[in-house]
Design an enzyme around this catalytic site. Structure first.
Site, PDB file in Angstrom:
ATOM      1  N   GLU A  94       0.683  -0.996   0.049  1.00  0.00           N
ATOM      2  CA  GLU A  94      -0.080  -0.055  -0.056  1.00  0.00           C
ATOM      3  C   GLU A  94       0.777   1.207  -0.049  1.00  0.00           C
ATOM      4  O   GLU A  94       2.168   1.144   0.167  1.00  0.00           O
ATOM      5  CB  GLU A  94      -1.015  -0.190   1.073  1.00  0.00           C
ATOM      6  CG  GLU A  94      -0.054   0.028   2.535  1.00  0.00           C
ATOM      7  CD  GLU A  94      -1.055   0.679   3.707  1.00  0.00           C
ATOM      8  OE1 GLU A  94      -1.201   1.784   3.633  1.00  0.00           O
ATOM      9  OE2 GLU A  94      -1.248   0.112   4.552  1.00  0.00           O
TER      10      GLU A  94
ATOM     11  N   LYS B 290      -4.820  -1.854  14.555  1.00  0.00           N
ATOM     12  CA  LYS B 290      -4.255  -0.847  15.030  1.00  0.00           C
ATOM     13  C   LYS B 290      -4.565  -1.293  16.671  1.00  0.00           C
ATOM     14  O   LYS B 290      -5.703  -1.185  16.954  1.00  0.00           O
ATOM     15  CB  LYS B 290      -4.366   0.484  14.868  1.00  0.00           C
ATOM     16  CG  LYS B 290      -4.164   0.872  13.291  1.00  0.00           C
ATOM     17  CD  LYS B 290      -2.866   0.876  13.076  1.00  0.00           C
ATOM     18  CE  LYS B 290      -2.384   1.512  11.718  1.00  0.00           C
ATOM     19  NZ  LYS B 290      -3.246   0.972  10.517  1.00  0.00           N
TER      20      LYS B 290
ATOM     21  N   LYS C 265      -5.944  10.447   1.125  1.00  0.00           N
ATOM     22  CA  LYS C 265      -6.061   9.245   1.637  1.00  0.00           C
ATOM     23  C   LYS C 265      -7.191   8.446   1.020  1.00  0.00           C
ATOM     24  O   LYS C 265      -8.487   9.030   1.218  1.00  0.00           O
ATOM     25  CB  LYS C 265      -6.279   9.214   2.970  1.00  0.00           C
ATOM     26  CG  LYS C 265      -6.074   8.084   3.729  1.00  0.00           C
ATOM     27  CD  LYS C 265      -5.902   8.061   5.155  1.00  0.00           C
ATOM     28  CE  LYS C 265      -5.856   6.948   6.021  1.00  0.00           C
ATOM     29  NZ  LYS C 265      -5.702   7.004   7.488  1.00  0.00           N
TER      30      LYS C 265
END
Length: 819
Positions: free
Chosen positions: A58, A201, A122
């Site tokens: 990515e 995360k 993004k």
């Protein structure tokens, strides 16, 4: 795509596709046609077509995770890790309104250099249409880094099965009120790509994330990483989370089996394999939880919600951990990329093994990844001490035959290469004395058997130069020869495994008496050389009717004429007769020719060419560049003098035009180099060789590199203040226009790094690495490239090899973006 060779893209077709027909499993990997909004690089398309392992990467981690140029360094590092571990990297991002799968170095720099600027987006699944379909306020196309979800979509469109990243998005804490759930999770539920990460995360709600993934039908497992019993799902920065993983896989092979079965069942959901952060970089779970709670509280007070919450929280965590989270983040993403590449390689071997079993009689199957050359199981890069049983040769002789062209890549020999390297290809065996426990013996005992660890690898000057240029991104073809024997089979297998083309390697028949070159080193317990034996006779056949002479006319010459490479590197392992042929053919093809002397004795062949061949001088020389060490330079000088080369009128005319005073230029040479080098005659001998070799890089070891060049008339360096300290002399007579001689450039480049003795692993291949890197830079930069701009980079590459156990350091890929 600049610097990514056709021939290297095609190299697996030499070994891994021969003899196969229909492959129902692999044929599912198809590349979607490039469109106005989607561009798949040539390298990725070629790799997919040849069933080579490709790993998606990515770009959000670069555009929104790290500042420039740290993000560029990380991007280069991750792509290099994929290549070093046997895969092809496919970095995915949006550049100029086009979704790109596999970004060029120039494109990647353009994308990541705008990190932190408001116009850089993004991009998730929902954003793809907007970013590709609209323009910015300035009317220009938009750029963006792709998140996990967008990367998965584009990877799947390209036919890529494995994607490695840092961490997933997930269900945010408090999602029962905010409904904040990452699009990564729903994408995993509908796009069949295997994602390797360190879990979600750690500031997310891990139990709810796993529950959501289960609802989406996503297969989730954690790598055991050597652990037994119950294994916990990782918490990104920490190896444990307090939550037991739904499933566990022991290694990359097991993960590959799961992906293979998943695809065979036609399941259209994704898979997630959690890779725990390396133990030495793991932050204790309780410590991270305390920092996360404080960061979440600050985010709430600051009103950071939705897409803005993640970057805010990460920044706060960095602050609270004193930067440890950033170090951990880099470590885990590197570990994930390595793990992901190994999974992709294992998956490719599994698919090939199943295809072999489908297409061939059971008696011919020799195991995953085995070549169809023989059934001996011999391969390079495996220590004999690591094998479970002795390697034995089959009693049945099978002839090595060149492979038929694959449907995907045609014949590799038909694909042009920018750089040809003609020289030796050896099978090197290192026999390290390994005394039994308690023994005080320092070295092996003569006239008896000794315990040892025996490792095989590829070597040879030609191979090493080509390998270095290949790792630096040049489009390379190695031209050499192997015998129809077990060592030849091993060499070809090893070339295929290292992603180098074997299209230029000629298999000479056994009846010609040709044996694959071998070098055997016997070392003591400290790995210092005790004795070495070399058999390189395969390139020493001088008769016109020899198999080598016929190979030149029927095998190498047609390839050279077809490719018309910009550069040809010759090593001095060729006898003078064949060296002359290569020089003549290379000049006719218009190639810039570089000469690697190999040794004092062999380098002399350059001035011992059989009649009617002789070296041409400047301005149209036969050889353009040489890379000797000091001993080889002296040997070249002595050979030239002995051959009468310094008595030729055309040599004298060039020397006379250089503008060096009759009294000599000792003071100027000492200022440009050193008194020691002048006392040894190194600069003086270099100058006398310039008419024949107008650019000489003399390798001085710890003293660096001495570059001596003959500059053509009107070269801008002659009038540049920047270059003034290195201009030793200028042409001052009327021959400037007739001969085109401008002057002499001489510059001593200090060593780029002082390497401690204890850090030196092996000097083997260091000079070859220097030469290969230099040629790769000249070829990739094209017309106008200057040797002096590449010397320090070539030295850096040489240092990497100096610290490596291999003849060419696999880490050279980390320097590619510097070209």
């Amino acid at each position: 795509m600049a610097g990514l060779p056709w021939i290297c893209r095609a190299c697996r077709s030499v070994a891994s596709t021969r003899g196969r027909t229909h492959n129902p499993t692999v044929s599912r990997r198809t590349v979607s046609t490039n469109t106005r909004f989607l561009h798949i690089s040539e390298e990725v398309q070629q790799a997919i077509a040849e069933h080579r392992p490709v790993v998606a990467l990515e770009s959000t981690i670069y555009t929104h995770g790290f500042p420039y140029p740290d993000n560029l360094s990380l991007a280069s590092r991750l792509e290099s890790l994929v290549r070093v571990n046997g895969g092809v990297p496919a970095t995915i991002g949006i550049l100029d309104g086009i979704a790109r799968v596999g970004m060029s170095a120039e494109g990647l720099i353009q994308l990541v250099s705008s990190a932190g600027k408001p116009g850089l987006l993004k991009v998730s699944r929902r954003d793809l249409g907007f970013v590709c379909g609209l323009t910015g306020a300035d009317g220009k196309p938009l750029n963006g880094g792709t998140t996990v979800s967008a990367t998965m979509i584009l990877a799947h469109r390209a036919g890529i099965r494995v994607f490695a990243t840092g961490g997933l998005g997930g269900v945010h804490r408090g999602a029962e009120q905010t409904m904040d759930v990452s699009a990564d999770l729903t994408e995993l539920g509908r796009t069949p790509v295997a994602v390797i990460s360190s879990g979600c995360k750690s500031f997310l709600d891990i139990p709810k994330t796993l529950e959501y993934l289960e609802t989406q039908g996503v297969a989730v497992a954690t790598f055991a990483d050597g652990r037994t019993g119950a294994v916990e799902f990782p918490a990104f920065y920490s190896r444990e989370s307090g939550v037991t993983s739904p499933m566990v896989v022991r290694d990359e092979v097991e993960a590959a089996r799961v992906i293979y079965a998943h695809a065979e069942l036609g399941l259209q959901s994704g898979l997630h394999f959690a890779n725990p952060i390396p133990a030495r970089h793991s932050i204790p779970h309780r410590q991270m939880e305390a920092a996360i709670h404080e960061a979440l509280g600050n985010a709430a007070l600051a009103g950071a919600t939705g897409a803005a919450s993640t970057p805010y929280i990460l920044a706060k965590i960095k602050e609270l951990t004193g930067g440890k989270s950033v170090v951990a983040n880099k470590a885990l993403v590197e570990a994930n990329v390595v793990r992901g590449t190994k999974v992709a390689v294992a998956l490719g071997k599994l698919e090939m093994e199943r295809a072999d079993r489908h297409d061939r009689p059971e008696s011919q199957v020799v195991g995953p990844g085995a070549s169809n050359f023989t059934s001996t199981g011999v391969s390079l890069g495996v220590s004999a001490a690591d094998t479970e049983a002795p390697v034995t040769a089959s009693t049945t002789t099978r002839t090595l035959e060149p492979p038929p062209p694959s449907d995907a890549a045609a014949s590799a020999a038909d694909l042009p290469a920018a750089v040809f390297v003609a020289g030796s290809l050896n099978v090197d065996l290192a026999c390290d004395f390994a005394p039994r426990t308690g023994s005080v013996a320092h070295g092996p005992e003569l006239q008896t058997s000794n315990p040892a660890t025996i490792a095989q690898s590829l070597g040879g000057v030609g191979h090493n130069v080509a390998r270095a240029a290949h790792l630096m991104g040049a489009n390379v073809r190695l031209c050499s020869a192997v015998g129809d024997d077990l060592s030849g089979k091993a060499a070809l297998d090893a070339l295929a495994a290292s992603e180098m083309s074997a299209a230029g390697v000629k298999i000479l028949p056994a009846e010609s008496g040709s044996r694959t070159s071998q070098y055997v080193a016997i070392n003591d317990r400290n790995k210092d050389l005790v004795l070495a034996m070399a058999d390189v006779s395969i390139l020493e056949q001088t008769a016109e009717a020899s198999a080598l002479a016929q190979s030149f006319d029927n095998f190498w010459l047609p390839q050279l004429q077809h490719s018309k490479p910009s550069h040809l590197v010759l090593d001095a392992n060729w006898p003078a007769q064949h060296l002359a042929r290569w020089l003549q053919a290379g000049k006719h093809a218009g190639a810039q020719i570089a000469f690697e002397p190999v040794s004092n004795v062999k380098g002399a062949a350059l001035f011992q060419l059989p009649k009617p061949y002789s070296l041409d001088v400047f301005p149209d020389p036969s050889v353009h560049l040489a890379t000797p060490n000091t001993h080889e330079l002296v040997a070249l000088y002595q050979a030239a003098r002995a051959s009468g080369a310094f008595e030729r009128m055309d040599w004298w005319e060039v020397i006379d035009a250089l503008g060096i005073p009759s009294t000599g230029a000792r003071v100027q040479m000492a200022l440009a180099t050193s008194s020691d080098l002048v006392d040894r005659g190194i600069p003086q001998q270099s100058i006398q060789l310039l008419p024949f070799i107008p650019s000489i890089c003399t390798k001085l070891g710890a003293q660096g590199v001495l570059l001596t060049q003959l500059l053509p008339a009107n070269d801008p360096r002659l009038s540049s203040g920047e270059y003034a300290p290195y201009i030793l002399s200028r042409c001052t007579n009327e021959t400037e226009e007739t001969l085109g001689v401008g002057g002499v450039y001489m510059r001593l480049f200090p060593a780029v790094e002082t390497v401690k003795a204890e850090d030196v692993v092996s000097v083997n291949g260091v000079g070859d690495t220097f030469a290969g890197t230099l040629i790769a830079g000249l070829a990739k930069r094209g017309t106008g490239a200057r040797v002096e701009e590449l010397v320090d980079l070539a030295q850096r590459a040489a240092v990497l090899t100096l610290k490596s156990t291999e003849s060419v350091s696999p880490g050279l890929g980390t320097l590619r973006l510097l070209l």
